[in-house]
Design an enzyme around this catalytic site. Sequence first.
Site, PDB file in Angstrom:
ATOM      1  CB  SER A 103      -0.926  -0.001   1.219  1.00 18.64           C
ATOM      2  OG  SER A 103      -1.897  -1.011   1.107  1.00 18.64           O
ATOM      3  CD  GLU A 145     -15.032  14.771   1.186  1.00 16.98           C
ATOM      4  OE1 GLU A 145     -14.465  15.631   0.500  1.00 16.98           O
ATOM      5  OE2 GLU A 145     -16.209  14.916   1.600  1.00 16.98           O
ATOM      6  CB  THR A 176      -2.260   4.742   2.547  1.00 20.22           C
ATOM      7  OG1 THR A 176      -3.255   3.758   2.827  1.00 20.22           O
ATOM      8  CG2 THR A 176      -0.890   4.095   2.654  1.00 20.22           C
ATOM      9  N   GLY A 354      -4.908 -24.941  11.885  1.00 19.04           N
ATOM     10  CA  GLY A 354      -5.640 -25.098  13.129  1.00 19.04           C
ATOM     11  C   GLY A 354      -5.429 -23.894  14.037  1.00 19.04           C
ATOM     12  CD  GLU A 378      -6.483   1.855  -4.298  1.00 18.82           C
ATOM     13  OE1 GLU A 378      -6.323   1.396  -5.435  1.00 18.82           O
ATOM     14  OE2 GLU A 378      -5.550   2.133  -3.524  1.00 18.82           O
ATOM     15  N   GLY A 379     -12.602   0.745  -4.146  1.00 13.16           N
ATOM     16  CA  GLY A 379     -13.750   0.109  -4.768  1.00 13.16           C
ATOM     17  C   GLY A 379     -14.190  -1.132  -4.028  1.00 13.16           C
TER      18      GLY A 379
END
Length: 399
Positions: A103, A145, A176, A354, A378-379
């Site tokens: 990112s 926003e 970010t 597990g 981003e969607g």
Amino acid sequence: MSSRSALPPFDPADPLGLDDLLAPEDLAIRDTVRTWAGDRVLPHIADWYERGELPGVRELARELGDLGALGMSLTGYGCAGASAVQYGLACLELEAADSGIRSLVSVQGSLAMYAIWRFGSEEQKQRWLPGMAAGEIIGCFGLTEPDHGSDPAAMRTHAKRDGTDWVLTGRKMWITNGSVAGVAVVWAQTDEDGGGIRGFVVPTDTPGFAAPEIKHKWSLRASVTSELVLDEVRLPADAVLPEVTGLRGPLSCLSHARYGIVWGAMGAARASFEAALEYAKTREQFGRPIGGFQLTQAKLADMAVELHKGILLAHHLGRRLDAGRLRPEQVSFGKLNNVREAIEICRTSRTILGANGISLEYPVMRHATNLESVLTYEGTVEMHQLVLGKALTGLDAFR
């Protein structure tokens, strides 16, 4: 027909032989990024994740700049000018370490740098891009926003004229790199010449700009995430991105970033699958390794199929992007499929491990929780389904 003895051996790490699609320079870039991530991220990432921070982010950014990973597929201004496939391979290797690292690179290169590179003036490009490509300047991208995520057209952040200056007021959320950025690309409503959304290049030391960091996250914990607060931020006339008006600007940036996610999600999936495969071969129950039981092998086989189908899809989209033929709907196709399948691979891997699957000694739960953010940023899933639905039917169901 060639004899069976002429066939190459089956490679569990590359069951479809996808490396045959890659040129030597592609493999060299992939291996360089993989080595860097293995040396600089993997030894520390569990601790960073547990602490909920990304220490030394500026040093990491400079190292990524030295690798040529920032603005990697852009040309000029100190950028590497790599192919889309090479950039995708880098994203896969970075996210195999952690989604937060990918990112950082994605927002820097595919959002902030790409916006300036594609829509900025020559002066803006010369001022910002070389330092950003080197990792000396970190960038962020302000679109989302607090009350407007999937509907950016309804954004409240506003830019008004005051003489020759622009004055920006508003808030952005889930940004970010925000609190470590030296420059922010901020999108705002304007009322000049009939209005429209415009992009602004905002030095973060401008009075009225603040970027408080967002804490208490359970996903992307090894990533800097901030709010942007713009309190009458005064900018000169040349701060506006001159080459675009309207949502086409930010949406084209998002499409560029989503392409990297198509690859990156498969990196998280690969790391989880590899952890499950190794565990299945060494963990013994009922007197033998659990990888020798049919149900475990069925899980491993299904995960391998979806993992390498996803990588093949990413590679195909990368070739189309390199040829100038990649449509936004095809990027939606890739993000929708690959992130959903990556999450399922992580969850299935956890079942093989597990109780150990929830421990940070293994990467599986960390990747799974990170992908919960990747799934919706981003969607969202629903938005990409509607993008594809409209493309398939010709009918707009967004409203």
